[in-house]
Scaffold this active site. Structure first.
Site, PDB file in Angstrom:
ATOM      1  N   SER A 171      19.319  24.771  42.429  1.00  0.00           N
ATOM      2  CA  SER A 171      20.401  25.624  42.913  1.00  0.00           C
ATOM      3  C   SER A 171      19.858  27.000  43.254  1.00  0.00           C
ATOM      4  O   SER A 171      19.168  27.626  42.450  1.00  0.00           O
ATOM      5  CB  SER A 171      21.500  25.741  41.853  1.00  0.00           C
ATOM      6  OG  SER A 171      22.127  24.494  41.636  1.00  0.00           O
ATOM      7  N   ASN A 175      16.802  18.651  41.010  1.00  0.00           N
ATOM      8  CA  ASN A 175      17.898  18.821  40.055  1.00  0.00           C
ATOM      9  C   ASN A 175      18.877  19.902  40.519  1.00  0.00           C
ATOM     10  O   ASN A 175      18.456  21.009  40.866  1.00  0.00           O
ATOM     11  CB  ASN A 175      17.350  19.212  38.687  1.00  0.00           C
ATOM     12  CG  ASN A 175      16.738  18.048  37.948  1.00  0.00           C
ATOM     13  OD1 ASN A 175      16.220  17.116  38.543  1.00  0.00           O
ATOM     14  ND2 ASN A 175      16.803  18.089  36.634  1.00  0.00           N
ATOM     15  N   GLU A 218       7.930  17.109  30.955  1.00  0.00           N
ATOM     16  CA  GLU A 218       7.697  18.376  31.650  1.00  0.00           C
ATOM     17  C   GLU A 218       6.416  19.009  31.130  1.00  0.00           C
ATOM     18  O   GLU A 218       6.186  19.081  29.922  1.00  0.00           O
ATOM     19  CB  GLU A 218       8.863  19.342  31.443  1.00  0.00           C
ATOM     20  CG  GLU A 218       8.705  20.650  32.203  1.00  0.00           C
ATOM     21  CD  GLU A 218       9.932  21.544  32.124  1.00  0.00           C
ATOM     22  OE1 GLU A 218       9.747  22.752  31.881  1.00  0.00           O
ATOM     23  OE2 GLU A 218      11.062  21.054  32.311  1.00  0.00           O
ATOM     24  N   GLY A 235      19.233  28.118  36.803  1.00  0.00           N
ATOM     25  CA  GLY A 235      20.289  29.107  36.938  1.00  0.00           C
ATOM     26  C   GLY A 235      20.256  29.841  38.271  1.00  0.00           C
ATOM     27  O   GLY A 235      19.748  29.346  39.267  1.00  0.00           O
ATOM     28  N   HIS A 274      12.974  21.171  38.946  1.00  0.00           N
ATOM     29  CA  HIS A 274      14.202  21.687  38.351  1.00  0.00           C
ATOM     30  C   HIS A 274      14.547  23.036  38.986  1.00  0.00           C
ATOM     31  O   HIS A 274      13.727  23.642  39.674  1.00  0.00           O
ATOM     32  CB  HIS A 274      14.021  21.850  36.842  1.00  0.00           C
ATOM     33  CG  HIS A 274      13.975  20.554  36.100  1.00  0.00           C
ATOM     34  ND1 HIS A 274      14.967  20.147  35.250  1.00  0.00           N
ATOM     35  CD2 HIS A 274      13.055  19.554  36.098  1.00  0.00           C
ATOM     36  CE1 HIS A 274      14.660  18.959  34.742  1.00  0.00           C
ATOM     37  NE2 HIS A 274      13.501  18.580  35.244  1.00  0.00           N
ATOM     38  N   GLY A 275      15.761  23.503  38.734  1.00  0.00           N
ATOM     39  CA  GLY A 275      16.162  24.791  39.275  1.00  0.00           C
ATOM     40  C   GLY A 275      16.405  24.761  40.769  1.00  0.00           C
ATOM     41  O   GLY A 275      16.070  25.706  41.487  1.00  0.00           O
ATOM     42  N   ASP A 303      19.317  14.781  30.809  1.00  0.00           N
ATOM     43  CA  ASP A 303      18.470  15.869  31.286  1.00  0.00           C
ATOM     44  C   ASP A 303      18.113  16.815  30.137  1.00  0.00           C
ATOM     45  O   ASP A 303      18.965  17.157  29.315  1.00  0.00           O
ATOM     46  CB  ASP A 303      19.234  16.623  32.383  1.00  0.00           C
ATOM     47  CG  ASP A 303      18.377  17.594  33.152  1.00  0.00           C
ATOM     48  OD1 ASP A 303      17.153  17.387  33.209  1.00  0.00           O
ATOM     49  OD2 ASP A 303      18.943  18.555  33.712  1.00  0.00           O
ATOM     50  N   HIS A 304      16.868  17.240  30.093  1.00  0.00           N
ATOM     51  CA  HIS A 304      16.402  18.208  29.101  1.00  0.00           C
ATOM     52  C   HIS A 304      16.802  17.844  27.672  1.00  0.00           C
ATOM     53  O   HIS A 304      17.455  18.625  26.973  1.00  0.00           O
ATOM     54  CB  HIS A 304      16.904  19.620  29.438  1.00  0.00           C
ATOM     55  CG  HIS A 304      16.194  20.235  30.594  1.00  0.00           C
ATOM     56  ND1 HIS A 304      14.889  20.669  30.520  1.00  0.00           N
ATOM     57  CD2 HIS A 304      16.595  20.464  31.863  1.00  0.00           C
ATOM     58  CE1 HIS A 304      14.521  21.156  31.704  1.00  0.00           C
ATOM     59  NE2 HIS A 304      15.535  21.030  32.541  1.00  0.00           N
ATOM     60  N   ASP A 361      12.105  17.010  26.757  1.00  0.00           N
ATOM     61  CA  ASP A 361      11.512  18.284  27.156  1.00  0.00           C
ATOM     62  C   ASP A 361      10.960  19.031  25.947  1.00  0.00           C
ATOM     63  O   ASP A 361      11.695  19.712  25.234  1.00  0.00           O
ATOM     64  CB  ASP A 361      12.561  19.132  27.876  1.00  0.00           C
ATOM     65  CG  ASP A 361      11.992  20.457  28.360  1.00  0.00           C
ATOM     66  OD1 ASP A 361      10.767  20.662  28.228  1.00  0.00           O
ATOM     67  OD2 ASP A 361      12.770  21.286  28.875  1.00  0.00           O
TER      68      ASP A 361
END
Length: 284
Positions: free
Chosen positions: A207, A226, A133, A177, A204-205, A81-82, A103
């Protein structure tokens, strides 16, 4: 079984569910994620990110990730990832990752296209898939979850066509985050991107998004979600609870083992709930 993104995301895109990527940079997280996936009979994507390598070096964690994926009874993608540097992305491919994300989204558009296209050629030569991305997914703690560089349909189509990526991460109000305020996910933009771009979309992101955020984004075309922060928070809470329950002045072996078990179970519960939410249960 070890597979790449094509093996799980094309079906997810066609049948309107999502496959979760869970960054598992230690074997406790790895055990939790795969146990949840096998119990749910769900495909899953595991891996690590370049920013996490100080906490789980590739030569140390990669063999465990790849071996566990091969041993699993459900489809498992091992994804880098990334990937921020060419060198580390190549290292991940050599270590046996079946998929990588390169990325370069923080760079200018032309550089992003050129570098991603080059990594795509190499990844495909390895038999691996690649995620790129376009539009920049920022850091929620820095406050750029609302004011990020949203992905436009025109750029997304151009980028995917020129690079040949197998999955495309987009910026639609999401951020990495812990969100400082409720994110404003651009659902109409997701639908427009999904209609125009050939490859599956990635968000992404994950959470901190609400159940409705997930469901609405998946309904409109996101095929890969993700997750990392939610797993970390659950594991930390479990360890705090275990520390409070034990006598810190008289620690014995079982205290550590009980704490580890509680951590694994807490992370597993997060993964299991996300698999259910993403609609991937029973899709293996």
């Amino acid at each position: 079984m070890l597979v790449n993104l094509d093996a799980v995301l094309k079906k997810a895109k066609a049948e309107h569910y999502a496959v979760g990527l869970f960054n598992t940079h230690d074997t406790d997280m790895l055990e939790a994620a795969l146990a949840a996936a096998e119990e749910a009979r769900s495909p899953i994507i595991i891996g690590t990110a370049e920013v996490l390598l100080p906490y789980g070096d590739l030569p140390l964690i990669a063999p465990a990730l790849v071996a566990a994926a091969k041993r699993a009874t459900v489809p498992v993608v091992v994804h880098y990832d990334h990937g921020l540097t060419f060198e580390k992305t190549m290292e991940a491919l050599k270590e046996g990752f079946s998929s990588v994300m390169y990325d370069a989204s923080a760079k200018d558009y032309e550089t992003n296209v050129a570098e991603t296209a080059e990594v795509t050629k190499i990844a495909h030569a390895f038999g691996a898939t690649i995620e790129g991305e376009i539009g920049h997914v920022g850091l929620a703690q820095e406050g750029d979850d609302r004011n990020g560089q949203y992905t436009t349909v025109e750029e997304a189509v151009d980028f995917q066509t020129k690079t040949g990526v197998d999955a495309l991460a987009v910026a639609v109000g999401n951020a990495h985050g812990v969100y400082k305020s409720k994110p404003c996910i651009q659902l109409q933009r997701i639908a427009e991107l999904n209609a125009a771009v050939k490859c599956p979309l990635v968000m992404h992101g994950g959470s901190g998004l609400s159940d409705d955020d997930f469901k609405n984004a998946i309904e409109r075309g996101v095929a890969k979600m993700n997750i990392h922060t939610d797993m970390v928070c659950a594991g930390m809470r479990a360890m705090y609870e275990q520390c409070d329950a034990h006598n810190r002045d008289k620690i014995v072996t079982w205290d550590y083992l009980d704490t580890r078990k509680a951590k694994v179970e807490a992370i597993k519960a997060v993964v299991a709930r996300k698999l259910q939410l993403f609609g991937s249960v029973g899709r293996a």
